[in-house]
Design an enzyme around this catalytic site. Structure first.
Site, PDB file in Angstrom:
ATOM      1  N   SER A  81      45.912  48.635  33.383  1.00  0.00           N
ATOM      2  CA  SER A  81      45.591  47.290  33.849  1.00  0.00           C
ATOM      3  C   SER A  81      45.524  47.205  35.378  1.00  0.00           C
ATOM      4  O   SER A  81      44.744  47.921  36.001  1.00  0.00           O
ATOM      5  CB  SER A  81      46.624  46.299  33.273  1.00  0.00           C
ATOM      6  OG  SER A  81      46.306  44.972  33.595  1.00  0.00           O
ATOM      7  N   ASP A 107      39.653  43.590  24.310  1.00  0.00           N
ATOM      8  CA  ASP A 107      40.712  43.393  25.310  1.00  0.00           C
ATOM      9  C   ASP A 107      40.685  41.925  25.706  1.00  0.00           C
ATOM     10  O   ASP A 107      39.662  41.408  26.150  1.00  0.00           O
ATOM     11  CB  ASP A 107      40.422  44.295  26.527  1.00  0.00           C
ATOM     12  CG  ASP A 107      41.530  44.266  27.576  1.00  0.00           C
ATOM     13  OD1 ASP A 107      42.165  43.210  27.752  1.00  0.00           O
ATOM     14  OD2 ASP A 107      41.720  45.288  28.255  1.00  0.00           O
ATOM     15  N   HIS A 154      44.648  45.224  24.966  1.00  0.00           N
ATOM     16  CA  HIS A 154      44.826  45.546  26.386  1.00  0.00           C
ATOM     17  C   HIS A 154      45.939  46.560  26.656  1.00  0.00           C
ATOM     18  O   HIS A 154      45.749  47.521  27.396  1.00  0.00           O
ATOM     19  CB  HIS A 154      45.090  44.265  27.188  1.00  0.00           C
ATOM     20  CG  HIS A 154      45.219  44.509  28.654  1.00  0.00           C
ATOM     21  ND1 HIS A 154      44.181  45.000  29.420  1.00  0.00           N
ATOM     22  CD2 HIS A 154      46.277  44.364  29.509  1.00  0.00           C
ATOM     23  CE1 HIS A 154      44.578  45.135  30.672  1.00  0.00           C
ATOM     24  NE2 HIS A 154      45.844  44.764  30.749  1.00  0.00           N
TER      25      HIS A 154
END
Length: 247
Positions: free
Chosen positions: A97, A194, A224
């Site tokens: 991320s 996601d 995610h």
């Protein structure tokens, strides 16, 4: 600014000393080292030296995060990188991320890094842009635990500081502008579905980096936080093969 809350159980940084090949393993925005520990342990078991830093303002309380800037998050990763440099001849960097974003940043600033493995990295999230205009709201809803696998929970904040979103937006702009600088081998993991970072971010990264050796691998069964999801083993196995190939 020192953090005023204790570190949550499971959010501590981790270090494993192994051979002269190091892997920097970094967690995501509002998250903690818990999301990356399974990867770190697997890489350590394979013999590598591993460092999983806790980003400043993370793994404690969202009020701590609110007081930090993206420069603080960079400093946390740079400190981990220096720890590895003292022990290793070759270093790989991976991150989830926002730390996929930090992984890209490290490759831009440290061309000596052997290769990088961003996981659902963020460089362009249009849905977040209106947050820049928010002045009367302090917190947004949580963004953690976007996980498909039943019963798995990410150790992440229950609120997202508006100020922190503004920081990550500025940081993403900087990193995206310099993607062409990256020339090391890159293995990009992207979840097909996601709900935090649009999957097209990984295609943008793939298209704009200057690397000749680059792979884009789609994760079919994870959201995610793929490092805690159904494709965790896929990430571990493909990363270990990628590292072995690029030593």
């Amino acid at each position: 600014m020192s953090e005023k809350y204790p570190v949550l159980e499971g959010a501590e940084p981790f270090y494993f000393e192994g051979n002269r090949v190091g892997i920097l393993v970094s967690h995501g925005f509002t998250g903690s080292t818990q999301s990356m520990r399974p990867l770190g342990e697997a890489y350590a078991k394979a013999g590598y030296t591993v460092c999983g830093p806790r980003l400043k303002g993370h793994g404690t309380h969202y009020e701590d995060m609110e007081q930090t800037t993206y420069h603080d998050w960079i400093a946390s990763v740079e400190e981990a990188y220096q720890w590895l440099k003292e022990r290793c001849d070759t270093i790989f960097v991976t991150g989830l991320s926002m730390d996929g974003t930090l992984t890209l940043y490290m490759a831009e600033k440290h061309p000596e890094i052997r290769a990088i493995i961003p996981i659902n990295a963020a460089v362009d999230i249009p849905a977040m842009l209106p947050v820049r205009q928010l002045e009367d709201m302090r917190y947004l809803d949580a963004i953690g635990s976007d996980i498909k696998k039943p019963g798995v929970v990410e150790l992440a904040y229950e609120k997202t500081p508006v100020q922190s979103v503004k920081e990550i937006l500025t940081f993403m702009d900087e990193v995206k502008a310099d993607l062409h600088i990256i020339t090391c081998p890159v293995l990009i993991f992207v979840s097909d579905e996601d709900h935090v970072v649009p999957p097209d971010n990984s295609q943008i990264i793939y298209d704009e980096i200057g690397s000749e050796i680059k792979e884009l691998h789609q994760l079919k069964d994870s959201y995610h936080v793929a490092t805690l999801d159904n494709d965790q083993q896929v990430i571990i196995e493909k990363t270990l093969k990628f590292i072995d190939k690029n030593l």
